[in-house]
Design a protein around this motif. Structure first.
Motif, short mmCIF file in Angstrom:
data_model
loop_
_atom_site.label_atom_id
_atom_site.label_comp_id
_atom_site.label_asym_id
_atom_site.label_seq_id
_atom_site.Cartn_x
_atom_site.Cartn_y
_atom_site.Cartn_z
N ARG A 1 6.19 -26.05 28.74
CA ARG A 1 7.59 -26.32 28.89
C ARG A 1 8.15 -26.04 30.05
NH1 ARG A 1 9.83 -27.28 23.48
NH2 ARG A 1 8.02 -28.71 22.51
N GLY A 2 9.02 -26.94 30.54
CA GLY A 2 9.70 -26.34 31.74
C GLY A 2 11.37 -27.21 31.47
N PHE A 3 11.94 -26.74 32.49
CA PHE A 3 13.58 -27.33 32.28
C PHE A 3 13.79 -28.04 33.69
CE2 PHE A 3 17.95 -26.73 32.28
CZ PHE A 3 18.47 -26.68 31.14
N GLY A 4 14.01 -29.46 33.24
CA GLY A 4 14.23 -30.44 34.10
C GLY A 4 15.64 -30.78 34.58
N ILE A 5 16.25 -30.73 35.95
CA ILE A 5 17.60 -30.98 36.37
C ILE A 5 17.49 -32.24 37.34
CG2 ILE A 5 19.48 -29.96 37.38
CD1 ILE A 5 18.77 -27.31 36.22
N ASP A 6 18.51 -33.32 36.97
CA ASP A 6 18.50 -34.26 37.81
C ASP A 6 19.88 -34.37 38.34
OD1 ASP A 6 18.33 -36.86 39.08
OD2 ASP A 6 18.71 -37.97 37.15
N THR B 1 7.47 -35.86 28.53
CA THR B 1 8.63 -36.15 27.67
C THR B 1 9.73 -35.06 27.53
OG1 THR B 1 7.42 -35.57 25.50
CG2 THR B 1 7.32 -37.81 26.17
N LEU B 2 10.83 -35.60 27.37
CA LEU B 2 12.00 -34.64 26.95
C LEU B 2 11.69 -33.74 25.61
CD1 LEU B 2 15.22 -36.55 27.73
CD2 LEU B 2 13.63 -35.08 29.10
N ALA B 3 11.87 -32.45 25.66
CA ALA B 3 11.47 -31.66 24.47
C ALA B 3 12.88 -31.21 24.08
CB ALA B 3 10.56 -30.49 24.75
N SER B 4 14.15 -31.72 24.42
CA SER B 4 15.37 -31.29 24.09
C SER B 4 16.48 -32.52 24.07
CB SER B 4 16.11 -30.04 24.59
OG SER B 4 16.35 -30.14 25.77
N GLU B 5 17.58 -32.43 23.57
CA GLU B 5 18.58 -33.48 24.13
C GLU B 5 19.00 -33.30 25.37
OE1 GLU B 5 19.87 -35.91 22.37
OE2 GLU B 5 18.30 -35.42 20.67
N ARG B 6 19.09 -34.38 26.19
CA ARG B 6 19.67 -34.20 27.28
C ARG B 6 21.11 -33.89 27.70
NH1 ARG B 6 21.87 -38.30 31.62
NH2 ARG B 6 22.65 -39.17 29.45
N VAL C 1 11.68 -30.04 29.02
CA VAL C 1 10.58 -30.80 29.00
C VAL C 1 9.42 -30.59 28.76
CG1 VAL C 1 9.42 -32.50 31.01
CG2 VAL C 1 11.90 -31.78 31.19
N ASP C 2 8.65 -31.47 28.06
CA ASP C 2 7.22 -31.17 27.58
C ASP C 2 6.32 -31.51 28.52
OD1 ASP C 2 4.45 -31.49 26.68
OD2 ASP C 2 5.27 -31.47 24.58
N GLY D 1 21.51 -23.77 28.57
CA GLY D 1 20.41 -23.97 27.76
C GLY D 1 19.40 -22.82 27.23
N ARG D 2 20.02 -21.78 27.71
CA ARG D 2 19.07 -20.51 27.44
C ARG D 2 17.92 -20.53 27.70
NH1 ARG D 2 22.08 -19.23 21.57
NH2 ARG D 2 24.08 -19.00 22.41
N TRP D 3 17.50 -20.94 29.01
CA TRP D 3 16.26 -21.11 29.49
C TRP D 3 15.87 -19.94 30.54
CZ3 TRP D 3 12.12 -23.52 28.26
CH2 TRP D 3 11.23 -23.58 29.07
N ASN D 4 14.52 -19.63 30.27
CA ASN D 4 14.04 -18.56 31.28
C ASN D 4 12.75 -18.93 31.46
OD1 ASN D 4 13.55 -16.16 32.73
ND2 ASN D 4 13.47 -14.95 30.80
N GLY D 5 12.48 -19.79 32.40
CA GLY D 5 11.38 -20.27 32.77
C GLY D 5 11.09 -21.11 33.97
#
Length: 99
Positions: free
Chosen positions: A4-9, A26-31, A20-21, A56-60
């Motif tokens: 998993r990653g976190f994508g930003i556009d 593919t997206l792994a969460s709602e945008r 993101v998976d 998004g409480r993301w750490n990665g």
């Protein structure tokens, strides 16, 4: 490889983010979308990106797409954002903003 990653556009009118998976592509969460700050200076955009990552409480790993030419993390040309981006080390800016 991480799964998993976190994508930003980053765009001229909105900054979108989602988990993101990385295996399936593919997206792994709602945008989630926030309006791009105006003026869209490096500091203002970095704050918005940091907010998306925090909310998004993301750490990665985080991947960021920008509307311009970026080589080795440095912005060489930009469209739809403030011209102050040209010459900015975006990689360092976002690493500092995100932590």
């Amino acid at each position: 490889m991480r799964e998993r990653g976190f994508g930003i556009d980053i765009g001229g009118s909105g900054i979108k983010a989602a988990r993101v998976d990385l295996v399936q592509g593919t997206l792994a969460s709602e945008r989630v979308r926030l309006r791009t700050p105006h003026p869209a200076t490096p500091v203002a955009v970095a704050r918005t990106v940091a907010r998306l990552v925090h909310d998004g409480r993301w750490n990665g790993p985080v991947g960021i797409a920008m509307p311009g030419i970026v080589k080795h993390g440095v912005v060489h040309a930009i469209a739809n954002l403030d011209r102050a981006w040209v010459g900015v080390d975006a990689r360092a800016l976002f690493e500092q903003a995100i932590g």
